[in-house]
Design a protein around this motif. Sequence first.
Motif, mmCIF file in Angstrom:
data_model
loop_
_atom_site.group_PDB
_atom_site.id
_atom_site.type_symbol
_atom_site.label_atom_id
_atom_site.label_comp_id
_atom_site.label_asym_id
_atom_site.label_seq_id
_atom_site.Cartn_x
_atom_site.Cartn_y
_atom_site.Cartn_z
ATOM 1 N N VAL A 1 0.791 -1.276 0.043
ATOM 2 C CA VAL A 1 0.113 -0.017 0.207
ATOM 3 C C VAL A 1 0.822 1.144 0.010
ATOM 4 O O VAL A 1 0.729 2.120 -0.524
ATOM 5 N N VAL A 2 2.077 1.254 0.583
ATOM 6 C CA VAL A 2 2.801 2.346 0.859
ATOM 7 C C VAL A 2 3.828 2.524 -0.582
ATOM 8 O O VAL A 2 3.544 3.648 -1.158
ATOM 9 N N SER A 3 4.117 1.424 -0.903
ATOM 10 C CA SER A 3 4.794 1.771 -2.394
ATOM 11 C C SER A 3 3.744 1.939 -3.432
ATOM 12 O O SER A 3 4.187 2.631 -4.498
ATOM 13 N N PHE A 4 2.481 1.439 -3.406
ATOM 14 C CA PHE A 4 1.834 1.635 -4.193
ATOM 15 C C PHE A 4 1.341 3.102 -4.461
ATOM 16 O O PHE A 4 0.855 3.688 -5.252
ATOM 17 N N CYS A 5 1.138 3.614 -3.080
ATOM 18 C CA CYS A 5 1.019 5.092 -3.066
ATOM 19 C C CYS A 5 2.192 5.939 -3.726
ATOM 20 O O CYS A 5 1.979 6.814 -4.501
ATOM 21 N N GLY A 6 3.356 5.425 -3.656
ATOM 22 C CA GLY A 6 4.638 6.122 -4.311
ATOM 23 C C GLY A 6 4.472 5.954 -5.748
ATOM 24 O O GLY A 6 4.909 6.900 -6.291
ATOM 25 N N ASP A 7 4.109 5.043 -6.240
ATOM 26 C CA ASP A 7 3.673 4.790 -7.578
ATOM 27 C C ASP A 7 2.980 5.909 -8.413
ATOM 28 O O ASP A 7 3.017 6.105 -9.628
ATOM 29 N N GLN A 8 2.038 6.341 -7.492
ATOM 30 C CA GLN A 8 1.322 7.447 -8.076
ATOM 31 C C GLN A 8 2.020 8.722 -8.503
ATOM 32 O O GLN A 8 1.331 9.752 -9.122
ATOM 33 N N PHE A 9 3.153 8.734 -8.004
ATOM 34 C CA PHE A 9 3.890 10.190 -8.178
ATOM 35 C C PHE A 9 5.225 9.771 -9.102
ATOM 36 O O PHE A 9 5.475 8.592 -9.516
ATOM 37 N N ASP A 10 5.714 10.887 -9.864
ATOM 38 C CA ASP A 10 6.540 11.046 -10.704
ATOM 39 C C ASP A 10 7.562 11.976 -10.503
ATOM 40 O O ASP A 10 7.496 12.862 -9.447
ATOM 41 N N GLN A 11 8.646 12.528 -11.490
ATOM 42 C CA GLN A 11 9.545 13.322 -11.164
ATOM 43 C C GLN A 11 8.894 14.787 -11.175
ATOM 44 O O GLN A 11 9.276 15.638 -10.324
ATOM 45 N N SER A 12 7.878 14.851 -11.796
ATOM 46 C CA SER A 12 7.035 16.072 -11.735
ATOM 47 C C SER A 12 6.203 16.688 -10.537
ATOM 48 O O SER A 12 6.011 17.712 -10.260
ATOM 49 N N ASN A 13 5.976 15.612 -9.867
ATOM 50 C CA ASN A 13 5.107 15.993 -8.532
ATOM 51 C C ASN A 13 6.037 15.446 -7.382
ATOM 52 O O ASN A 13 5.041 15.096 -6.393
ATOM 53 N N LYS A 14 7.287 14.761 -7.463
ATOM 54 C CA LYS A 14 7.554 14.019 -6.419
ATOM 55 C C LYS A 14 7.838 15.083 -5.132
ATOM 56 O O LYS A 14 7.840 14.465 -3.898
ATOM 57 N N HIS A 15 7.905 16.233 -5.323
ATOM 58 C CA HIS A 15 7.920 17.073 -3.939
ATOM 59 C C HIS A 15 6.458 16.953 -3.241
ATOM 60 O O HIS A 15 6.682 17.551 -2.072
#
Length: 542
Positions: free
Chosen positions: A139-153
Motif C-alpha cells: 500500500v505504501v509503495s503503491f502510493c509512491g507509484d502514483q508520483f513521478d519526477q514532476s510531482n515528487k515534491h
Amino acid sequence: MSQAATATVPADSQGKMPRQIGYIIGNEAAERFSFYGMRNILVSFLVGTLLMASTQDLAERERMAKDVFHTFMIGTYFFPLLGGWLADRYFGKYNTVIWFSLVYCAGHACLALFEHNQTGFYTGLFLIAFGAGGIKPLVVSFCGDQFDQSNKHKAKLVFDAFYWTINFGSLFASLLMPIFLREYGPAVAFGIPGALMFLATFIFWLGRKRYVMVPPTRYTPDPDSFFNVARTALSGKVAGQGNPGVAAAAVGVALAAGALAVMPWMGFVKSACLALGLLIGFGGYGVSLQLDRARGKHPDAAVDGVRAVLRILIVFAFVTPFWSLFDQKASTWVLQGQKMIVPTDLWWWPSFLISGEGGAKAAASQMQAINPLLVMLLIPFNNLVLYPALRRIGLNPTPLRRMGFGIAISGLAWIGAAVIQLYMDAGHPMSLAWQILPYILLTFGEILVSATALEFAYSQAPHTMKGVIMAFWYLTSTFGNLWVMLTNAAVRNEAVTSHIASTGLSQNAFLMFFFAGFAFLAAVAFALYARGYPMQDHYRAA
C-alpha cells in the motif's frame, strides 16, 4: 523498457497531486483501525480470557500472552516478504492487495467466532498476520507509484499524511476497543475491526480505474535483477584471488542450519527468524565482498543498484532495536499499567480513560491512544515549526539524522518506564498518569524513525525492487520482536534470573534498562554508519 516507462499516467497529472490518493488514504485509515483495534486489546484478552484455562498463575499467563503477541507481530512483519515478491514478480501491487485483504477479513471473522477456542482464535491470528503482512509493503509503495519526477515534491506531504492517517485509525481503535471488550465482550470487540477491514477493502477497490499501475516483471524478465547480479557476484572467479564472499555466505548457511537445529528447544518462530537473519546478514556481506565481479556481465547501473540495496539493508539492521522497544508498548507497558492506579481524582484526567470495575485493565490499554494522538499533532509541528527552525540555525534534519535521534529517544522512553517500575517495586502506588512521559518520548522517537523511513525506503529503492525493499523495511519489526522473544526466553533460564536477582532489580525493571541500553548502542552504531551513506533518488521518471 523499464517498468516505470510502461505505467499508465493520466495526462493531467503532471506536477499535480494525484486524485486517486484519496482512495489509498481512506483504505489505510480503515485498515489501521481494524489492525490496531484488535492488536491493542489482544494481550488483555489473552491474559483475562483465552489463557485462563491454561494456568491460574497470573505471571505465567502474562509471559504466555507476551509470547503470543510478539509471535503474532513477527508473522505480521515477516509476510511482507511474500507479498512484496508476489506483487513485484507476478500479480502487481493492486491485485495482491485485494487478495490478501480478503484473507485478512477471514482472520477477523475467526477472532470474533472463536473467542473461547484457542485453535480457532490462533488460526485467526495467523490469517491476519498473513493478510496484514502481505499488503503492508504494497500500500505504501503503491502510493509512491502514483508520483513521478514532476510531482515528487508532493510525495513527502502524502507520506506524512499517510502516516497521520495510520494514527487517526489507531487513535479511535485504542480508545474504543477496550470499552467494547469490557462492555460487550470479545465477539463484538473483535467483530468491529473485521467490519472495518471489509470497508477498507471496498474503498481500495473503488479506485481501481484511477490508479497508476506499474506492471510486475513476470512478462519482462530482468536478467539484471538484484538476485541475478548477486548470484553472478558470488559465482564469479578471479585468477589469483580467493572467494571471501562465498566463504561468508557459507558461514551464514552453516549458522542458519544451527539455528534450525535447535528448533525443539527454541521453537519454530524464533529459530526460523534467526536463521533468516543470519542468511540475510552473512549472504549480503558475502555479495558485497565480491560485487565488482559482476561488472562486465551486468550493466554498471545494475551493480550499483545492488550495492545501494545492501547499504539500505545495513540501515534497516540498525533500526531493528527500535522496534523491540516500540512494540512492547502494547505488551510490557500495558501489563505494567494494569498494576497502576487510575487517577480519576485528577481534574485533568480524561473521562474516556475509564475506571470502575476492570477499569485499570481497560485504561492501561487505552493509554496507547496517547501514541497516535501525539503523532497526529507532532507530524505537522515537526514539518511546520521544528524542521524549519533547525534549518534556519544551520542544522539540516536529514532522514538519517532524524532516524538516529529517534532510536536514541526511544531509549530515553524506556529509562522513564524503568524508573516507574523501580518505584512500583519499592511498594509505592503509582498513578497511571506517570506513563504519559514515556509515551511522549516513545512517540517522538517513532515519528523520527518510522514516518521518516517510509519516505527513505521508497526513495532509496531501485525501481524493480521497491516492493521487496519495503518488505525488508517491515522485516525490521520482525527482528525487533525476535529480540524481545529471545530476551523473554533467556529470563526463563535459572542462571540469567539469578544474575538479575544479584543486581537488586526486579526482572521487569532489569529488562527495561536492558532494552534502553540496547537502543542507545544501536543509535551510536547507526550514527557512525550514516555519516558515510550516499543518498539516492529513485522516483519514477515523469
